[in-house]
Design an enzyme around this catalytic site. Structure first.
Site, PDB file in Angstrom:
ATOM      1  N   TYR A   1      -7.481   6.620  -8.585  1.00 27.15           N
ATOM      2  CA  TYR A   1      -6.930   7.106  -7.393  1.00 27.15           C
ATOM      3  C   TYR A   1      -8.065   7.769  -6.516  1.00 27.15           C
ATOM      4  O   TYR A   1      -8.905   7.897  -6.621  1.00 27.15           O
ATOM      5  CB  TYR A   1      -6.000   8.047  -7.769  1.00 27.15           C
ATOM      6  CG  TYR A   1      -4.790   8.678  -6.578  1.00 27.15           C
ATOM      7  CD1 TYR A   1      -4.193   7.778  -6.339  1.00 27.15           C
ATOM      8  CD2 TYR A   1      -5.098   9.881  -6.144  1.00 27.15           C
ATOM      9  CE1 TYR A   1      -3.173   8.286  -5.089  1.00 27.15           C
ATOM     10  CE2 TYR A   1      -4.183  10.344  -5.273  1.00 27.15           C
ATOM     11  CZ  TYR A   1      -3.421   9.671  -4.925  1.00 27.15           C
ATOM     12  OH  TYR A   1      -2.148   9.877  -3.848  1.00 27.15           O
TER      13      TYR A   1
ATOM     14  N   ILE B   1       5.115   4.669 -10.752  1.00 23.42           N
ATOM     15  CA  ILE B   1       6.279   4.424 -10.053  1.00 23.42           C
ATOM     16  C   ILE B   1       6.452   2.464  -9.873  1.00 23.42           C
ATOM     17  O   ILE B   1       7.456   2.138 -10.021  1.00 23.42           O
ATOM     18  CB  ILE B   1       6.142   4.896  -8.520  1.00 23.42           C
ATOM     19  CG1 ILE B   1       6.178   6.312  -8.440  1.00 23.42           C
ATOM     20  CG2 ILE B   1       7.308   4.335  -7.771  1.00 23.42           C
ATOM     21  CD1 ILE B   1       6.046   6.926  -7.417  1.00 23.42           C
TER      22      ILE B   1
ATOM     23  N   ASP C   1       7.537   4.579  -1.369  1.00 25.99           N
ATOM     24  CA  ASP C   1       6.401   4.370  -0.532  1.00 25.99           C
ATOM     25  C   ASP C   1       6.027   5.707   0.097  1.00 25.99           C
ATOM     26  O   ASP C   1       7.082   5.908   0.983  1.00 25.99           O
ATOM     27  CB  ASP C   1       6.190   3.174   0.264  1.00 25.99           C
ATOM     28  CG  ASP C   1       5.114   3.223   1.053  1.00 25.99           C
ATOM     29  OD1 ASP C   1       3.869   3.867   0.670  1.00 25.99           O
ATOM     30  OD2 ASP C   1       5.000   2.522   2.133  1.00 25.99           O
TER      31      ASP C   1
ATOM     32  N   ASN D   1       5.054  12.801  -5.983  1.00 26.89           N
ATOM     33  CA  ASN D   1       4.512  13.908  -5.076  1.00 26.89           C
ATOM     34  C   ASN D   1       4.393  13.434  -3.492  1.00 26.89           C
ATOM     35  O   ASN D   1       3.442  13.321  -2.910  1.00 26.89           O
ATOM     36  CB  ASN D   1       3.328  14.311  -5.545  1.00 26.89           C
ATOM     37  CG  ASN D   1       2.829  15.623  -4.885  1.00 26.89           C
ATOM     38  OD1 ASN D   1       3.638  16.197  -4.301  1.00 26.89           O
ATOM     39  ND2 ASN D   1       1.552  15.889  -4.843  1.00 26.89           N
ATOM     40  N   TRP D   2       5.880  13.102  -3.104  1.00 25.34           N
ATOM     41  CA  TRP D   2       5.983  12.665  -1.751  1.00 25.34           C
ATOM     42  C   TRP D   2       5.764  13.882  -0.775  1.00 25.34           C
ATOM     43  O   TRP D   2       6.120  14.748  -0.957  1.00 25.34           O
ATOM     44  CB  TRP D   2       7.221  11.975  -1.576  1.00 25.34           C
ATOM     45  CG  TRP D   2       7.645  11.561  -0.191  1.00 25.34           C
ATOM     46  CD1 TRP D   2       7.107  10.622   0.511  1.00 25.34           C
ATOM     47  CD2 TRP D   2       8.727  12.588   0.494  1.00 25.34           C
ATOM     48  NE1 TRP D   2       7.954  10.480   1.705  1.00 25.34           N
ATOM     49  CE2 TRP D   2       8.596  11.469   1.956  1.00 25.34           C
ATOM     50  CE3 TRP D   2       9.448  13.481   0.684  1.00 25.34           C
ATOM     51  CZ2 TRP D   2       9.500  11.985   2.752  1.00 25.34           C
ATOM     52  CZ3 TRP D   2      10.512  13.775   1.560  1.00 25.34           C
ATOM     53  CH2 TRP D   2      10.288  12.947   2.803  1.00 25.34           C
ATOM     54  N   GLY D   3       4.603  13.407   0.261  1.00 24.83           N
ATOM     55  CA  GLY D   3       4.506  14.452   1.106  1.00 24.83           C
ATOM     56  C   GLY D   3       3.497  15.336   0.597  1.00 24.83           C
ATOM     57  O   GLY D   3       3.152  16.467   1.471  1.00 24.83           O
TER      58      GLY D   3
ATOM     59  N   GLU E   1       0.083   4.867  -0.943  1.00 29.76           N
ATOM     60  CA  GLU E   1       0.525   3.778  -0.262  1.00 29.76           C
ATOM     61  C   GLU E   1      -0.298   2.708  -0.092  1.00 29.76           C
ATOM     62  O   GLU E   1      -0.287   1.660  -0.304  1.00 29.76           O
ATOM     63  CB  GLU E   1       0.862   4.194   1.237  1.00 29.76           C
ATOM     64  CG  GLU E   1       1.596   3.180   2.132  1.00 29.76           C
ATOM     65  CD  GLU E   1       1.853   3.667   3.496  1.00 29.76           C
ATOM     66  OE1 GLU E   1       2.772   2.967   3.896  1.00 29.76           O
ATOM     67  OE2 GLU E   1       1.403   4.509   4.160  1.00 29.76           O
ATOM     68  N   GLU E   2      -1.582   3.198   0.176  1.00 29.09           N
ATOM     69  CA  GLU E   2      -2.735   2.205   0.508  1.00 29.09           C
ATOM     70  C   GLU E   2      -2.949   1.430  -0.873  1.00 29.09           C
ATOM     71  O   GLU E   2      -3.215   0.205  -0.762  1.00 29.09           O
ATOM     72  CB  GLU E   2      -3.967   2.859   0.890  1.00 29.09           C
ATOM     73  CG  GLU E   2      -4.062   3.394   2.312  1.00 29.09           C
ATOM     74  CD  GLU E   2      -3.718   4.762   2.405  1.00 29.09           C
ATOM     75  OE1 GLU E   2      -3.314   5.372   3.592  1.00 29.09           O
ATOM     76  OE2 GLU E   2      -3.026   5.442   1.339  1.00 29.09           O
TER      77      GLU E   2
END
Length: 524
Positions: A366, A299, A308, A448-450, A326-327
């Site tokens: 990750y 991204i 984000d 893969n938001w959420g 996010e981190e």
């Protein structure tokens, strides 16, 4: 006769009460911080900040009203208007070392001035704990471990250059921000900070000089890096990942202390709010293209709007154990961390937009496998735009109440198939994707938001984002990020990737999918 006397007495009491209320109203109208005509303004305050200094219900504000000549500071943060800084300011947030300040701010100012830049870790720990009793329970083991594992040349560079530079940047803060207060973001207000100003703010966070914030009782994220310094590096991989985060910060400060003209460039922070929700069921807007990117794509390499996967408290666990999307984004682009100073917990109709930030570190991996891979080797000659939106979190296994509906189930993730939850996430994504201030030709980069730690259904969340992006009239680029099963699932789903029909039609298909997955069909 008795009734007449009672009636007369009541009229008299009401008249007295009315006079008192009138006097109070007139007093508040003339109060210097009530947001009206009579309000005092700081010397460089912009018109867009009107009403930002309403302190009428604050204890300090009451004392100030009784003695307007007495400058006070420190209580403002409780009303979320002005960030309490580690130096004396007047109540309007303007720096003056002679300003009267509460004991906590004085202690922090003394702490800042006590640093010489020659401190070793033990001395840093002693100074921090001496001025903030709440930090007594923290150790500095992660920082010690990070420095201990550096090559000799890099460790010497830290003590000879990086740490003295951090102290120098921190002490520059009063001069950098002496002309204006640092206000908390509200919808419609944009805060611009120069890169060198952000460096001074983050240097103070590194030295833990900002007043203490209690993570468990505050709607504000923590700021000081004490939680990053503290831990047991050998306990598990996530604790060891903190060491990699510190290496990212060392790379950032190495660059920040050498800023030239680029230090004057501004990073922009805006909070946007959705006031009118779309009519999802009847929307006639056409569905936009859903692009599935390659597994190796990231991204952060996309030139457009980068999503984000935010927490309600912006930055999540960036200065703790967190190592999600996010981190990692925040620690490799530390200018984003500054948002934690002035961004309250996001409401369901709010998003945060940050533009023109830089990346300072390369990384790999990750979560537990996150690694610092050296200073950033790409180009910062691009104007990055980050949109922070927080999805519904289904990781909590406790019973939950949603709009009067109790669901008692060990499988807390079943809530995500409720219509009101789907609508909430649609509106949240749309708030961020709309970005009316940004060029309409910009596409959206997401993933893969959420999902992940929030336990969301990846297919459902992809459909939600596609519908929201189409309503905002933007194309969507989805990055599965090395998850081949996720990529294959999306490629095999006509629901997620459909580019025909209207938003309203796609919305109904989204609800039908949710009904099939929902174990509580009567609650839909």
């Amino acid at each position: 006769m008795r009734h007449d006397r009672s009636r007369s007495k009541m009229k008299k009491l009401l008249r007295l009460a009315g006079n008192r209320a009138t006097r109070l109203f007139r007093f508040k109208m003339s109060s210097p911080y009530n947001g009206n005509k009579g309000r005092r303004r700081g010397p460089t305050q912009k018109p867009s900040l009107e009403g930002m200094f309403d302190e009428s219900n604050d204890d300090a504000g009451d004392r100030w009203s009784k003695n307007p000549s007495r400058p006070l500071v420190g209580a403002s943060e409780r009303h979320k208007r002005i960030v309490t800084m580690p130096f004396p300011t007047y109540q309007n947030g303007i720096y003056d070392f002679q300003a009267r300040c509460p004991a906590e701010v004085k202690a922090k100012f003394d702490q800042l001035n006590s640093f010489s830049g020659k401190e070793h870790t033990a001395q840093l720990e002693r100074i921090v704990k001496e001025h903030t009793p709440e930090y007594e329970k923290f150790n500095f083991n992660v920082l010690r471990n990070a420095l201990g594992h550096l090559p000799d040349a890099s460790r010497s560079q830290y003590f000879d250059k990086i740490f003295p530079g951090i102290v120098s940047l921190a002490k520059d803060l009063p001069g950098k921000l002496s002309h204006r207060p640092l206000v908390f973001l509200t919808p419609g207000v944009t805060l611009e900070l120069r890169r060198d100003e952000i460096a001074c703010l983050l240097a103070n966070a590194y030295l833990c000089t900002f007043p203490y914030r209690d993570l468990f009782t505050s709607t504000l994220p923590t700021v000081n890096f004490i939680t990053l310094f503290s831990g047991q590096p050998g306990k598990d991989k996530r604790e060891s990942a903190k060491v990699e985060k510190l290496k990212c910060l060392f790379a950032y400060f190495s660059k920040a202390m050498e800023f030239g003209p680029e230090g004057e460039e501004k990073v922009s922070f805006s909070k946007v709010a959705l006031n009118e929700k779309p009519d999802w069921e009847n929307s006639q807007k056409p569905m936009k293209t859903f692009n599935i990117e390659e597994l190796e794509g990231k991204i952060e390499d996309f030139e457009g709007i980068q999503v984000d996967f935010a927490n309600k408290l912006i930055g999540g666990g960036v200065i703790g154990r967190g190592c999600q999307q996010e981190e990692i984004r925040f620690i490799t682009c530390p200018e984003l961390i500054a948002a934690r100073l002035f961004t309250e917990q996001l409401e369901d109709n709010e998003a945060l937009v940050i533009t023109n930030f830089w990346q300072y570190s390369d990384h790999s991996g990750y979560q537990d496998d996150f690694k610092y891979e050296g200073p950033f080797t790409g180009s910062n000659n691009v104007k990055r735009t980050l949109v922070a939106i927080d999805a519904s979190d289904f990781s909590n296994t406790n019973d939950s109440k949603l709009e009067g509906l109790w669901l008692q189930s060990e499988d807390h993730t079943s809530r995500q198939y409720l219509k009101q939850v789907i609508d909430r996430d649609l509106n949240k994504a749309y708030t961020g994707f709309l970005c009316q201030e940004l060029d309409q030709s910009l596409h959206i980069a997401t993933g893969n938001w959420g999902g992940g730690s929030f336990k969301g259904d990846p297919l459902l969340k992809a459909m939600i984002q596609h519908v929201a992006a189409s309503e905002a009239e933007r194309e969507l680029h989805y990055y599965p990020y090395h998850d081949i099963s996720l990529k294959e699932m999306l490629e095999g789903s006509a629901l997620a990737t459909r580019s025909k029909g209207t938003v309203g039609e796609a919305y109904h298909e989204l609800l039908n999918y949710a009904k099939e997955k929902n174990p509580y069909p009567s609650a839909f």
